[in-house]
Design a protein around this motif. Structure first.
Motif, PDB file in Angstrom:
ATOM      1  N   LYS A 614      26.539  33.096  36.531  1.00 38.88           N
ATOM      2  CA  LYS A 614      27.260  34.246  35.976  1.00 38.88           C
ATOM      3  C   LYS A 614      28.407  34.548  36.912  1.00 38.88           C
ATOM      4  O   LYS A 614      28.230  34.651  38.138  1.00 38.88           O
ATOM      5  CB  LYS A 614      26.359  35.485  35.856  1.00 38.88           C
ATOM      6  CG  LYS A 614      27.042  36.625  35.118  1.00 38.88           C
ATOM      7  CD  LYS A 614      27.249  36.281  33.645  1.00 38.88           C
ATOM      8  CE  LYS A 614      28.282  37.179  32.990  1.00 38.88           C
ATOM      9  NZ  LYS A 614      29.665  36.754  33.264  1.00 38.88           N
ATOM     10  N   THR A 615      29.581  34.637  36.352  1.00 32.09           N
ATOM     11  CA  THR A 615      30.780  34.930  37.129  1.00 32.09           C
ATOM     12  C   THR A 615      31.043  36.427  37.141  1.00 32.09           C
ATOM     13  O   THR A 615      30.627  37.156  36.235  1.00 32.09           O
ATOM     14  CB  THR A 615      32.000  34.206  36.526  1.00 32.09           C
ATOM     15  OG1 THR A 615      32.124  34.603  35.153  1.00 32.09           O
ATOM     16  CG2 THR A 615      31.826  32.695  36.600  1.00 32.09           C
ATOM     17  N   GLY A 616      31.739  36.881  38.153  1.00 35.89           N
ATOM     18  CA  GLY A 616      32.094  38.295  38.243  1.00 35.89           C
ATOM     19  C   GLY A 616      33.418  38.484  38.943  1.00 35.89           C
ATOM     20  O   GLY A 616      33.695  37.824  39.952  1.00 35.89           O
ATOM     21  N   THR A 617      34.240  39.358  38.374  1.00 38.30           N
ATOM     22  CA  THR A 617      35.531  39.694  38.978  1.00 38.30           C
ATOM     23  C   THR A 617      35.603  41.209  39.047  1.00 38.30           C
ATOM     24  O   THR A 617      35.925  41.878  38.071  1.00 38.30           O
ATOM     25  CB  THR A 617      36.705  39.141  38.135  1.00 38.30           C
ATOM     26  OG1 THR A 617      36.482  37.757  37.895  1.00 38.30           O
ATOM     27  CG2 THR A 617      38.030  39.328  38.863  1.00 38.30           C
ATOM     28  N   ALA A 618      35.238  41.756  40.191  1.00 38.76           N
ATOM     29  CA  ALA A 618      35.133  43.212  40.324  1.00 38.76           C
ATOM     30  C   ALA A 618      36.470  43.800  40.757  1.00 38.76           C
ATOM     31  O   ALA A 618      37.050  43.375  41.762  1.00 38.76           O
ATOM     32  CB  ALA A 618      34.056  43.555  41.345  1.00 38.76           C
ATOM     33  N   GLU A 619      36.931  44.770  39.994  1.00 38.12           N
ATOM     34  CA  GLU A 619      38.209  45.405  40.303  1.00 38.12           C
ATOM     35  C   GLU A 619      38.011  46.515  41.335  1.00 38.12           C
ATOM     36  O   GLU A 619      37.042  47.278  41.272  1.00 38.12           O
ATOM     37  CB  GLU A 619      38.836  45.951  39.027  1.00 38.12           C
ATOM     38  CG  GLU A 619      39.150  44.857  38.008  1.00 38.12           C
ATOM     39  CD  GLU A 619      39.813  45.397  36.758  1.00 38.12           C
ATOM     40  OE1 GLU A 619      40.872  46.040  36.890  1.00 38.12           O
ATOM     41  OE2 GLU A 619      39.262  45.184  35.663  1.00 38.12           O
ATOM     42  N   VAL A 620      38.934  46.587  42.296  1.00 36.51           N
ATOM     43  CA  VAL A 620      38.868  47.569  43.380  1.00 36.51           C
ATOM     44  C   VAL A 620      40.224  48.266  43.460  1.00 36.51           C
ATOM     45  O   VAL A 620      41.264  47.602  43.528  1.00 36.51           O
ATOM     46  CB  VAL A 620      38.551  46.888  44.733  1.00 36.51           C
ATOM     47  CG1 VAL A 620      38.394  47.934  45.827  1.00 36.51           C
ATOM     48  CG2 VAL A 620      37.295  46.026  44.622  1.00 36.51           C
ATOM     49  N   VAL A 621      40.212  49.599  43.453  1.00 38.33           N
ATOM     50  CA  VAL A 621      41.460  50.360  43.501  1.00 38.33           C
ATOM     51  C   VAL A 621      42.225  50.037  44.782  1.00 38.33           C
ATOM     52  O   VAL A 621      41.681  50.115  45.889  1.00 38.33           O
ATOM     53  CB  VAL A 621      41.184  51.872  43.428  1.00 38.33           C
ATOM     54  CG1 VAL A 621      42.479  52.666  43.592  1.00 38.33           C
ATOM     55  CG2 VAL A 621      40.506  52.219  42.108  1.00 38.33           C
ATOM     56  N   GLY A 622      43.486  49.644  44.630  1.00 39.43           N
ATOM     57  CA  GLY A 622      44.346  49.389  45.784  1.00 39.43           C
ATOM     58  C   GLY A 622      44.149  48.037  46.437  1.00 39.43           C
ATOM     59  O   GLY A 622      44.797  47.740  47.444  1.00 39.43           O
ATOM     60  N   LYS A 623      43.262  47.202  45.866  1.00 37.44           N
ATOM     61  CA  LYS A 623      43.024  45.880  46.452  1.00 37.44           C
ATOM     62  C   LYS A 623      42.979  44.821  45.355  1.00 37.44           C
ATOM     63  O   LYS A 623      42.920  45.130  44.165  1.00 37.44           O
ATOM     64  CB  LYS A 623      41.699  45.861  47.221  1.00 37.44           C
ATOM     65  CG  LYS A 623      41.708  46.675  48.499  1.00 37.44           C
ATOM     66  CD  LYS A 623      40.411  46.455  49.275  1.00 37.44           C
ATOM     67  CE  LYS A 623      40.430  47.170  50.606  1.00 37.44           C
ATOM     68  NZ  LYS A 623      39.200  46.897  51.403  1.00 37.44           N
ATOM     69  N   GLN A 624      42.998  43.571  45.796  1.00 36.71           N
ATOM     70  CA  GLN A 624      42.791  42.490  44.852  1.00 36.71           C
ATOM     71  C   GLN A 624      41.307  42.437  44.462  1.00 36.71           C
ATOM     72  O   GLN A 624      40.458  43.014  45.134  1.00 36.71           O
ATOM     73  CB  GLN A 624      43.218  41.156  45.485  1.00 36.71           C
ATOM     74  CG  GLN A 624      44.716  41.095  45.773  1.00 36.71           C
ATOM     75  CD  GLN A 624      45.067  39.920  46.663  1.00 36.71           C
ATOM     76  OE1 GLN A 624      44.405  39.664  47.666  1.00 36.71           O
ATOM     77  NE2 GLN A 624      46.133  39.205  46.317  1.00 36.71           N
ATOM     78  N   THR A 625      41.021  41.744  43.374  1.00 34.62           N
ATOM     79  CA  THR A 625      39.659  41.730  42.846  1.00 34.62           C
ATOM     80  C   THR A 625      38.691  40.996  43.775  1.00 34.62           C
ATOM     81  O   THR A 625      39.069  40.114  44.541  1.00 34.62           O
ATOM     82  CB  THR A 625      39.623  41.060  41.462  1.00 34.62           C
ATOM     83  OG1 THR A 625      40.228  39.770  41.568  1.00 34.62           O
ATOM     84  CG2 THR A 625      40.368  41.890  40.445  1.00 34.62           C
ATOM     85  N   THR A 626      37.423  41.397  43.692  1.00 37.57           N
ATOM     86  CA  THR A 626      36.350  40.759  44.453  1.00 37.57           C
ATOM     87  C   THR A 626      35.727  39.658  43.609  1.00 37.57           C
ATOM     88  O   THR A 626      35.339  39.885  42.462  1.00 37.57           O
ATOM     89  CB  THR A 626      35.268  41.782  44.834  1.00 37.57           C
ATOM     90  OG1 THR A 626      35.853  42.793  45.647  1.00 37.57           O
ATOM     91  CG2 THR A 626      34.137  41.109  45.601  1.00 37.57           C
ATOM     92  N   SER A 627      35.628  38.471  44.182  1.00 37.64           N
ATOM     93  CA  SER A 627      35.063  37.319  43.490  1.00 37.64           C
ATOM     94  C   SER A 627      33.553  37.267  43.701  1.00 37.64           C
ATOM     95  O   SER A 627      33.077  37.323  44.836  1.00 37.64           O
ATOM     96  CB  SER A 627      35.703  36.025  44.023  1.00 37.64           C
ATOM     97  OG  SER A 627      35.002  34.887  43.588  1.00 37.64           O
TER      98      SER A 627
END
Length: 750
Positions: A614-627
């Motif tokens: 399962k893949t995940g791309t977590a969005e973070v305010v003010g930063k690039q996404t977390t893989s």
């Protein structure tokens, strides 16, 4: 005149006084005589022994610390024999100048300044800063643990110039890094015991478990298993005269070495996991992020390889990292500052158990379980639209995909956000919306049943619990933050953070529709750690059993005799039927063959080694996404996360694939070579110890080139990229494996 006659020249008054005085004197003499008889005859032997003990000074002889071994018996932490130059303060004080000249000559031989040497041998007290000696003044004080043979010869050949100075081989802690396994955060380090620790370990009789000169574990396995590793110190009883000078020996008892800890870590897999994590960071930093219009920062990450049948950890890596040997002999101020300053990105943190972030779409297996337990069926379909409106706000699919009407299995495979938005909103409405009465909270309940929001109990210190942002958390956090938010809301500013503060000041204690919708796709206030996700995906692989993650397998004596077997611990079960688990199995297998990870797993031998992901791309305010990339086979779960690393499959996919290649012997043409498989099935047995205590498997493995054997498991060789972690003197090779280009045209759901 009349005169009173005298008798014998004395008056009766004087005679009476003399009589009283004689009685007193005789009484005192009788008391003194009785006391002398009591001391010298009745208890004479006892006081004689105590008098003798007054001139005995016990000096502790440190025990050799036990080793930390990998699953094959290869030492991850052991002791090297180094030449240690020590000085006897007693001998120095016998010199006319208090030993000043001796210390000066010693400094010259060792290439140190006289001040450096003097400071090393002075005694610590409340006002004396480090460096100073915190142990017994009668114990030899180490000046350096890195003397050369030439320096030792100079000292020993000129004994008359160096009274009280010795140069002896001594066991010193080292971290050899077999097969490239650095494992700094996993192993921890040693440092001197503090007075507070000595006091805390002191019993009612005034005896402490620690000596003032002890080294104790400060992090990692060195800390958790410190008692087993330390052993028992010996005692050397020295006779001293009334001036405190040593005049002889009154006997000694030998030290008992500490026990060894056998771990489930495979040094070969550990080395490859570290290499592949570092390779992923290097590659990402050269890759363009089409969203932020700059290269990925890829500032940190973690990877875990877990045996799904037991919860035992096969490998655990955290980046950035450092060379653990910098602690040997005492860390310098410069090195310590490099490890802890704000620019270091804190390599002392073990991000596998202490790194918290939103899990992104890897969380959807939890939401799927909650949805099925809430009453949705395996065949129910939902619209996978590019976006949906909830409470006047638009919630989008990560890249605006539209797959039409699909079921939960397909929603997992293609990572459709709007399907889970829809389910979460329906559940929020069923639970009463902003005015709940008896909410079922199926989606939040599932997270707790999966073990989130609490520590896993892994045998490492300072694990963090993550966060499940349910109603109880909203209430507690609102009470804590209300004043801060309301002050910011009243500031008159109109930036993004102030707008959020206005909302939170008003109704954060209320679980809003947007909260549950974001939560369902692993966003919002949800926080997890890599070790929690590794345990979850291991449970999906093994049929639903949640095991306590463990690293130590056994405690053994230096000769290999079993002291304690550390068996796997079952902590619970997933709230899923076997049919639900099979349903999720099929969906996560589809992720590899047709879904969001297929572009990185072309040609994978799925018919021979079924891989689930399962893949995940977590969005973070003010930063690039977390893989995030969470995977499992029938034997292993491999979880990797990279902060500011882009998409799950793009950022971590290639590295995770290379780890599986090494485990199963998968070659560049996707064929399987069993002879090159490093660990096709998890190791369960303990190493076999020879009578000498040397581990037979480790000896056999070390005769081969382990590094080369590990490197062969990766795909085509590439030029090595050397990267030094901040504050580290240890270079890390970014290979093996190709420098994977991360294609920007395909990104999976958030």
């Amino acid at each position: 005149m009349n005169h009173t006659p005298e008798t014998g020249g004395r008056s009766s008054r004087v005679t009476g006084r003399l009589l009283i005085l004689q009685v007193i004197v005789l009484s005192l003499l009788a008391t003194l005589g009785g006391r002398l008889w009591f001391l010298q005859i009745r208890n004479g032997q006892q006081y004689s022994q105590e008098a003798v003990s007054n001139h005995i000074r016990p000096v502790l002889v440190p025990a050799v610390r036990g080793e930390i071994l990998d699953a094959n018996g290869m030492p991850l932490a052991d002791n090297s024999t180094q030449l240690v130059v020590s000085v006897s303060r007693t001998a120095l004080l016998q010199q006319q100048d208090g030993g000043k000249a001796v210390l000066g000559r010693l400094a010259q031989v060792l290439g140190m300044s006289p001040t450096e040497v003097h400071d090393k041998v002075r005694l610590c007290d409340a006002v004396t800063p480090q460096p100073c000696w915190n142990g017994s003044p009668y114990q030899p004080i180490p000046v350096t643990e890195q003397a050369t043979a030439q320096q030792a010869m100079q000292i020993m050949e000129r004994r008359e110039d160096f009274p009280g100075v010795t140069a002896d081989p001594t066991a010193v802690r080292q971290y050899p890094g077999p097969a490239g396994a650095n494992a700094a955060q996993l192993l921890g380090y040693l440092s001197p015991v503090t007075q507070d620790e000595i006091n805390a370990a002191t019993n009612a009789e005034g005896k402490s478990a620690y000596a003032a000169s002890d080294q104790v574990g400060r992090a990692g396995l060195e800390s958790v298993y410190d008692t087993q590793l330390r052993g028992q110190p010996g005692v050397d009883n020295l006779e001293v005269d009334n001036l405190g000078r040593v005049i002889g020996s009154a006997g000694q008892s030998a030290a008992s070495p500490g026990n060894d800890i056998v771990t489930s870590i495979d040094a070969r897999i550990q080395g490859i996991a570290e290499q592949q994590l570092q390779q992923a960071l290097v590659t990402l930093r050269k890759t363009w992020d089409t969203v932020t219009k700059e290269n990925f920062k890829a500032d940190s990450g973690a990877v875990i390889v877990m045996d799904v049948h037991t919860g035992r950890v096969i490998a655990m890596a955290s980046a950035p990292t450092y060379n653990p040997n910098i602690w040997t002999g005492g860390i310098s101020e410069k090195d310590y500052a490099a490890l802890t300053n704000a620019n270091s990105d804190f390599p002392l943190l073990n991000r596998a158990i202490q790194g918290q972030s939103a899990p992104g779409s890897t969380f959807k297996v939890v939401s799927t379980s909650g949805a099925i337990n809430a009453g949705y069926t395996y065949s129910d379909t939902f619209p996978c639209t590019s976006s949906m409106m909830i409470g006047g706000r638009e919630f989008k699919n990560f890249e605006g995909e539209n797959f039409g009407m699909i079921n939960l299995s397909k929603a997992l495979e293609v990572s459709c956000d709007t399907v889970f938005y829809n389910i979460a909103y329906q559940q929020w409405m069923k639970d009463g919306g902003t005015r709940p009465t008896h909410p079922a909270d199926w989606l939040y309940k599932a997270a707790h049943q999966f073990g989130l929001g609490q520590v896993t109990g892994i045998d490492l210190p300072a694990e963090v619990a993550g966060r499940v942002p349910d109603r109880a958390w909203h209430d507690a956090y609102y009470a804590e933050m209300k004043n801060t938010w309301c002050q910011q809301a009243a500031s008159g500013k109109n930036d993004y953070l102030t707008q959020i503060a206005r909302e939170d000041c008003t109704d954060f204690a209320t679980l809003r529709a947007g909260d549950e919708v974001n939560y369902a796709i692993g966003q919002g206030d949800t926080l997890v750690t890599p070790i929690q996700m590794a345990r979850i995906y291991s449970a999906l692989a093994n049929g639903g059993t949640l095991y306590k993650p463990e690293i130590a397998k056994a405690v053994v004596t230096p000769t290999g005799k079993l002291v304690q077997n550390i068996a796997p611990v079952v902590q619970g079960r997933l709230p899923d039927t076997q049919r639900t688990l099979q349903y999720i199995d099929a969906a996560t297998a589809g992720v590899v063959t047709e879904g969001t990870a297929a572009w990185k797993f072309a040609g994978w031998p799925q018919d021979k080694i079924q891989l689930h992901a399962k893949t995940g791309t977590a969005e973070v305010v003010g930063k690039q996404t977390t893989s995030w990339f969470d995977t499992y086979t029938k034997d292993y779960a491999v979880v990797m996360t990279i902060s500011q690393g882009g998409t799950g499959s793009g950022g971590a996919g290639p590295a995770v694939r290379n780890i599986y290649n090494a485990l199963y012997g998968i070659q560049a043409d996707n064929s399987i070579d069993p002879k090159k498989a490093l660990l096709p099935t998890p190791q369960t047995a303990l190493p076999t110890f020879a009578p000498s205590g040397i581990v037979e498997q480790a000896t056999a493995l070390q005769q081969n080139d382990l590094r080369a054997a590990a490197v062969q498991q990766a795909e085509a060789s590439v030029p090595a990229v050397t990267v030094s972690a901040p504050g580290s003197s240890l270079p890390f090779a970014a290979g093996p494996g190709p420098l994977f280009a991360l294609a920007p045209e395909r990104r999976e759901g958030a």
